[in-house]
Each structure stands twice: as C-alpha cells, then as structure tokens.
Design an enzyme around this catalytic site. Sequence first.
Site, PDB file in Angstrom:
ATOM      1  N   TYR A 185     -35.979  58.492 -62.798  1.00 14.31           N
ATOM      2  CA  TYR A 185     -36.812  58.184 -63.961  1.00 14.31           C
ATOM      3  C   TYR A 185     -36.075  57.311 -64.979  1.00 14.31           C
ATOM      4  CZ  TYR A 185     -40.596  61.282 -62.431  1.00 14.31           C
ATOM      5  OH  TYR A 185     -41.650  61.856 -61.747  1.00 14.31           O
ATOM      6  N   HIS A 226     -45.649  62.499 -57.383  1.00 14.29           N
ATOM      7  CA  HIS A 226     -45.052  61.182 -57.572  1.00 14.29           C
ATOM      8  C   HIS A 226     -45.311  60.367 -56.322  1.00 14.29           C
ATOM      9  CE1 HIS A 226     -42.217  57.909 -58.210  1.00 14.29           C
ATOM     10  NE2 HIS A 226     -41.884  58.084 -56.936  1.00 14.29           N
TER      11      HIS A 226
HETATM   12  P1  IDP Z   1     -46.422  57.331 -62.358  1.00 11.16           P
HETATM   13  O1  IDP Z   1     -45.963  58.710 -61.954  1.00 11.16           O
HETATM   14  O2  IDP Z   1     -47.927  57.242 -62.409  1.00 11.16           O
HETATM   15  O3  IDP Z   1     -45.792  56.229 -61.548  1.00 11.16           O
HETATM   16  P2  IDP Z   1     -44.599  56.608 -64.563  1.00 11.16           P
HETATM   17  O4  IDP Z   1     -44.990  55.707 -65.703  1.00 11.16           O
HETATM   18  O5  IDP Z   1     -43.651  56.082 -63.547  1.00 11.16           O
HETATM   19  O6  IDP Z   1     -45.978  57.118 -63.898  1.00 11.16           O
HETATM   20  O7  IDP Z   1     -44.022  57.931 -65.204  1.00 11.16           O
HETATM   21  C1  IDP Z   1     -43.341  58.876 -64.416  1.00 11.16           C
HETATM   22  C2  IDP Z   1     -43.777  60.267 -64.826  1.00 11.16           C
HETATM   23  O8  IDP Z   1     -43.399  60.500 -66.198  1.00 11.16           O
HETATM   24  C3  IDP Z   1     -45.286  60.506 -64.812  1.00 11.16           C
HETATM   25  O9  IDP Z   1     -45.801  60.771 -63.523  1.00 11.16           O
HETATM   26  C4  IDP Z   1     -45.401  61.702 -65.731  1.00 11.16           C
HETATM   27  O10 IDP Z   1     -45.018  62.918 -65.086  1.00 11.16           O
HETATM   28  C5  IDP Z   1     -44.379  61.343 -66.804  1.00 11.16           C
HETATM   29  N1  IDP Z   1     -45.016  60.612 -67.916  1.00 11.16           N
HETATM   30  C6  IDP Z   1     -45.389  59.311 -67.942  1.00 11.16           C
HETATM   31  N2  IDP Z   1     -45.972  58.981 -69.124  1.00 11.16           N
HETATM   32  C7  IDP Z   1     -45.955  60.121 -69.863  1.00 11.16           C
HETATM   33  C8  IDP Z   1     -46.411  60.442 -71.198  1.00 11.16           C
HETATM   34  O11 IDP Z   1     -46.958  59.612 -71.925  1.00 11.16           O
HETATM   35  N3  IDP Z   1     -46.225  61.736 -71.611  1.00 11.16           N
HETATM   36  C9  IDP Z   1     -45.619  62.690 -70.832  1.00 11.16           C
HETATM   37  N4  IDP Z   1     -45.180  62.421 -69.586  1.00 11.16           N
HETATM   38  C10 IDP Z   1     -45.347  61.165 -69.106  1.00 11.16           C
HETATM   39 MG    MG Z   2     -43.804  55.627 -61.502  1.00 10.48          MG
END
Ligand code: IDP
Ligand code: MG
Length: 157
Positions: free
Chosen positions: A53, A119
């Site tokens: 992450y 994920h």
């Molecule tokens: P994705 O899982 O859809 O690819 P990413 O932007 O890569 O999304 O973010 C990784 C993970 O971080 C998300 O799946 C979620 O668990 C967490 N996350 C992303 N945005 C937020 C937020 O605005 N608030 C809380 N957790 C978030």
């Molecule tokens: Mg992602």
Amino acid sequence: MRDKEEQTFIIMKPDAIQRSLFGEILSRFERKGLKIIGVKMVKISDPLLEEHYSHLADKPFFKTLKNYMKSSPVVLMVLAGTNAISATRLIVGPTKGYEADAGSIRGDFSLSAQSNLVHASDSPETAKKEIKRFFKDEELFNYEKPDYKFVYSEKFF
Ligand code: IDP
Ligand code: MG
C-alpha cells in the site's frame, strides 16, 4: 480489447474471512472461469503491507488501513484467465462499497471505503509486482482444466 492470457493477484481481506464471505466471493471468480493457480492463508507482515500500500502512505487513513489488514488472517490468491486483470476488477467493483454497482462483490456486500472485502491488481505491471511480492515460483501451479476451451475462446472450435 484483445484477448490475452493474464494472471492477477487477489487478497480476500479480513472482512471476507470474518464475515464468512470467502466461499461466496471465490465462487464468483470460479464461475467467471478464472483459474486458481495459487492460494494460501497468511497474516501479512508490516513491511509487506507497507510495500503493498505504498501508494497510500501519505493518506490519513493509512494507519487504520494497516490495522484493518492485520486484524485477521487473509487468503492470497493468483487467478489466471483471458483478460483476467480487468475482468476481475469489474467483478470486484470500485473502491468504495457504497458507490459500487449491485452485482459486483463490493456493491453486493460492502458499505465501506475501507472494508471492501477484496484486493485485486489494477494493471499488468502491478499484477506482476504483486504476484512476485507475495508468491514464490514454486507456489504457483500451471495445469490444464477440462472447461478451458469453453471458457476461454472461440478459437479452439
Ligand atoms: P482498490 O482496492 O480499489 O484498488 P486503492 O485506491 O488501491 O483501491 O486503495 C487500497 C485500499 O485502501 C482500498 O481497497 C481500501 O481498503 C483502502 N482505502 C482506499 N481509499 C480509502 C478511503 O478513502 N478511506 C478508507 N480506506 C480507503
Ligand atoms: Mg489498488
């Protein structure tokens, strides 16, 4: 989009395990025709989580995201199939469960921006890196399935 054989990396996150949705979610991937070529249960370590992450390291929710991801064992999988990366992202749905379409995993089972069950790699470059990060070569299996010619492409007929 041109047909191409791809591999993608999946995490069944803590809420999928704790809410007993593992089988439901896995069956959606299986029914789509994706082939499981690697699977294992782990507790993800801090260094691996921080690497996985790293694109979110400066976000205010980074610490709670890490705590959430460490709150339970998770199941890691590699799925293979035609256009597996984009097809899997469609089945999973967009990040925020409350914005995801019904019919997607997140749309059907999540109301959260954080606890969104799964994920899935977002591009071929990411998939390659993520598979290498979490799986050794000998943990991945190359095998044939009898449904192959029906699932994948008309070119076999
Ligand atoms: P994705 O899982 O859809 O690819 P990413 O932007 O890569 O999304 O973010 C990784 C993970 O971080 C998300 O799946 C979620 O668990 C967490 N996350 C992303 N945005 C937020 C937020 O605005 N608030 C809380 N957790 C978030
Ligand atoms: Mg992602």
